[in-house]
Scaffold this motif. Sequence first.
Motif, PDB file in Angstrom:
ATOM      1  N   GLU A   1      -7.504   2.422  -2.053  1.00 32.20           N
ATOM      2  CA  GLU A   1      -8.790   2.399  -2.747  1.00 32.20           C
ATOM      3  C   GLU A   1      -8.554   2.556  -4.249  1.00 32.20           C
ATOM      4  OE1 GLU A   1     -11.675   5.194  -1.241  1.00 32.20           O
ATOM      5  OE2 GLU A   1     -10.818   5.117   0.785  1.00 32.20           O
ATOM      6  N   SER A   2      -9.530   2.167  -5.036  1.00 26.12           N
ATOM      7  CA  SER A   2      -9.430   2.325  -6.482  1.00 26.12           C
ATOM      8  C   SER A   2      -9.661   3.779  -6.862  1.00 26.12           C
ATOM      9  CB  SER A   2     -10.462   1.451  -7.190  1.00 26.12           C
ATOM     10  OG  SER A   2     -10.224   0.084  -6.918  1.00 26.12           O
ATOM     11  N   PRO A   3      -8.916   4.306  -7.834  1.00 19.99           N
ATOM     12  CA  PRO A   3      -9.132   5.692  -8.264  1.00 19.99           C
ATOM     13  C   PRO A   3     -10.523   5.900  -8.844  1.00 19.99           C
ATOM     14  CG  PRO A   3      -7.048   4.841  -9.093  1.00 19.99           C
ATOM     15  CD  PRO A   3      -7.797   3.674  -8.536  1.00 19.99           C
ATOM     16  N   ASP A   4     -11.041   7.113  -8.675  1.00 16.89           N
ATOM     17  CA  ASP A   4     -12.330   7.475  -9.261  1.00 16.89           C
ATOM     18  C   ASP A   4     -12.212   7.569 -10.779  1.00 16.89           C
ATOM     19  OD1 ASP A   4     -13.438   7.595  -6.768  1.00 16.89           O
ATOM     20  OD2 ASP A   4     -13.454   9.793  -6.651  1.00 16.89           O
ATOM     21  N   THR A   5     -13.319   7.323 -11.454  1.00 18.18           N
ATOM     22  CA  THR A   5     -13.396   7.476 -12.900  1.00 18.18           C
ATOM     23  C   THR A   5     -14.324   8.634 -13.234  1.00 18.18           C
ATOM     24  OG1 THR A   5     -15.209   5.878 -13.061  1.00 18.18           O
ATOM     25  CG2 THR A   5     -12.962   5.013 -13.264  1.00 18.18           C
ATOM     26  N   LEU A   6     -14.339   9.041 -14.493  1.00 13.62           N
ATOM     27  CA  LEU A   6     -15.190  10.129 -14.969  1.00 13.62           C
ATOM     28  C   LEU A   6     -16.333   9.557 -15.809  1.00 13.62           C
ATOM     29  CD1 LEU A   6     -12.346  12.573 -16.048  1.00 13.62           C
ATOM     30  CD2 LEU A   6     -13.753  12.752 -13.989  1.00 13.62           C
TER      31      LEU A   6
ATOM     32  N   ALA B   1     -16.872  17.532  -1.727  1.00 13.61           N
ATOM     33  CA  ALA B   1     -16.673  16.267  -2.434  1.00 13.61           C
ATOM     34  C   ALA B   1     -15.453  15.552  -1.880  1.00 13.61           C
ATOM     35  CB  ALA B   1     -16.501  16.514  -3.932  1.00 13.61           C
ATOM     36  N   ARG B   2     -15.401  14.265  -2.179  1.00 16.49           N
ATOM     37  CA  ARG B   2     -14.219  13.455  -1.895  1.00 16.49           C
ATOM     38  C   ARG B   2     -13.908  12.668  -3.161  1.00 16.49           C
ATOM     39  NH1 ARG B   2     -13.010   8.108  -0.349  1.00 16.49           N
ATOM     40  NH2 ARG B   2     -11.233   7.878   1.101  1.00 16.49           N
ATOM     41  N   VAL B   3     -12.684  12.791  -3.651  1.00 15.87           N
ATOM     42  CA  VAL B   3     -12.279  12.062  -4.843  1.00 15.87           C
ATOM     43  C   VAL B   3     -11.033  11.254  -4.525  1.00 15.87           C
ATOM     44  CG1 VAL B   3     -13.277  13.774  -6.423  1.00 15.87           C
ATOM     45  CG2 VAL B   3     -10.870  13.961  -5.761  1.00 15.87           C
TER      46      VAL B   3
ATOM     47  N   LEU C   1      -1.359   2.157  -3.386  1.00 14.30           N
ATOM     48  CA  LEU C   1      -1.772   3.402  -2.745  1.00 14.30           C
ATOM     49  C   LEU C   1      -2.446   4.346  -3.725  1.00 14.30           C
ATOM     50  CD1 LEU C   1       1.316   4.207  -0.479  1.00 14.30           C
ATOM     51  CD2 LEU C   1      -0.901   3.301   0.248  1.00 14.30           C
ATOM     52  N   SER C   2      -3.447   5.049  -3.232  1.00  7.56           N
ATOM     53  CA  SER C   2      -4.096   6.129  -3.971  1.00  7.56           C
ATOM     54  C   SER C   2      -4.160   7.346  -3.055  1.00  7.56           C
ATOM     55  CB  SER C   2      -5.505   5.716  -4.405  1.00  7.56           C
ATOM     56  OG  SER C   2      -5.468   4.633  -5.302  1.00  7.56           O
ATOM     57  N   LEU C   3      -4.594   8.473  -3.612  1.00  3.80           N
ATOM     58  CA  LEU C   3      -4.719   9.709  -2.841  1.00  3.80           C
ATOM     59  C   LEU C   3      -6.193  10.066  -2.697  1.00  3.80           C
ATOM     60  CD1 LEU C   3      -1.952  11.878  -4.575  1.00  3.80           C
ATOM     61  CD2 LEU C   3      -1.690  10.301  -2.651  1.00  3.80           C
ATOM     62  N   ALA C   4      -6.667  10.148  -1.480  1.00 10.32           N
ATOM     63  CA  ALA C   4      -8.030  10.612  -1.226  1.00 10.32           C
ATOM     64  C   ALA C   4      -7.983  12.112  -0.967  1.00 10.32           C
ATOM     65  CB  ALA C   4      -8.630   9.892  -0.031  1.00 10.32           C
ATOM     66  N   ILE C   5      -8.740  12.859  -1.754  1.00  8.48           N
ATOM     67  CA  ILE C   5      -8.755  14.323  -1.640  1.00  8.48           C
ATOM     68  C   ILE C   5     -10.151  14.765  -1.216  1.00  8.48           C
ATOM     69  CG2 ILE C   5      -8.200  16.496  -2.767  1.00  8.48           C
ATOM     70  CD1 ILE C   5      -5.890  14.539  -2.881  1.00  8.48           C
TER      71      ILE C   5
END
Length: 267
Positions: free
Chosen positions: A210-215, A245-247, A255-259
């Motif tokens: 997935e694409s990383p989250d932005t601020l 939350a999920r970020v 690859l990205s990291l889902a937290i």
Amino acid sequence: MKLTAYLDGIGLIGRGLDNWLAARPILAGAIPYEARPFTVPAPQSLPPAERRRTGLAIKVALAVAQEACATGQLDARQLAAVFSSSGADNDNCDALCKTLASEDRSISPTRFHNSVHNAPAGYWGIASGAMTPATVLCAHDGSFGAGLLEALTQVAVEGWGTLLVTYDMPYPEPLHAKRPLPAAFGIALALMPERSAQSLARIELSLVDESPDTLAEPELEALRRAIPCARGLPLLQAVARGSNARVVLGYLAPLSLAITIEPEHRG
């Protein structure tokens, strides 16, 4: 694959983010963010001789490591450590390159021993008295994600409380033109296998495509994009807001990291 730990302590330093206590309301959106220069004092926990040899990278790494231990009320001597940086001591790298390109190629012993990527881990051992295992990583722009993945793996597999220390600093010119990091930045997370009275949140990590989250705040987003270890800011923002939350954090594309973050609510 899912990895779980309890987040007991946080250390943070960067432009307009002097420490975790000061940054928490900013990241939560309660007060506006203002980018300001900052200075990092030499670590007083080091003996004078070692303190004089520390550059900015080591100062930043030790500052956030000590803050994470302090906020979590943790004994650093009981924690394994993971240090992760995209470049480490970039001033020292520049000085060594200039020396090697000159007629006199004599390198000072201080320059030499600070040139290795594990120098901050060595200084941390001196400053904290920790004799526990220390892992040192570099994964270019994915260095925050690589460090977090390694730290959570140690918590899950070994059952160790683990201190993640991520840090970056700018290069001088002409290296800056090729690798334009705008400012120093550091994040440390104290990750524990069991819940404690100091636990801020339970976090769970999985690998995703997935694409990383932005601020939403443009200046904070600029930091996130420009500085590798600042890729962890969405995680800190979720913790600061204190709700489930999920970020998604950047790692090594694709690859990205889902937290997943579950805050610990205290009565």
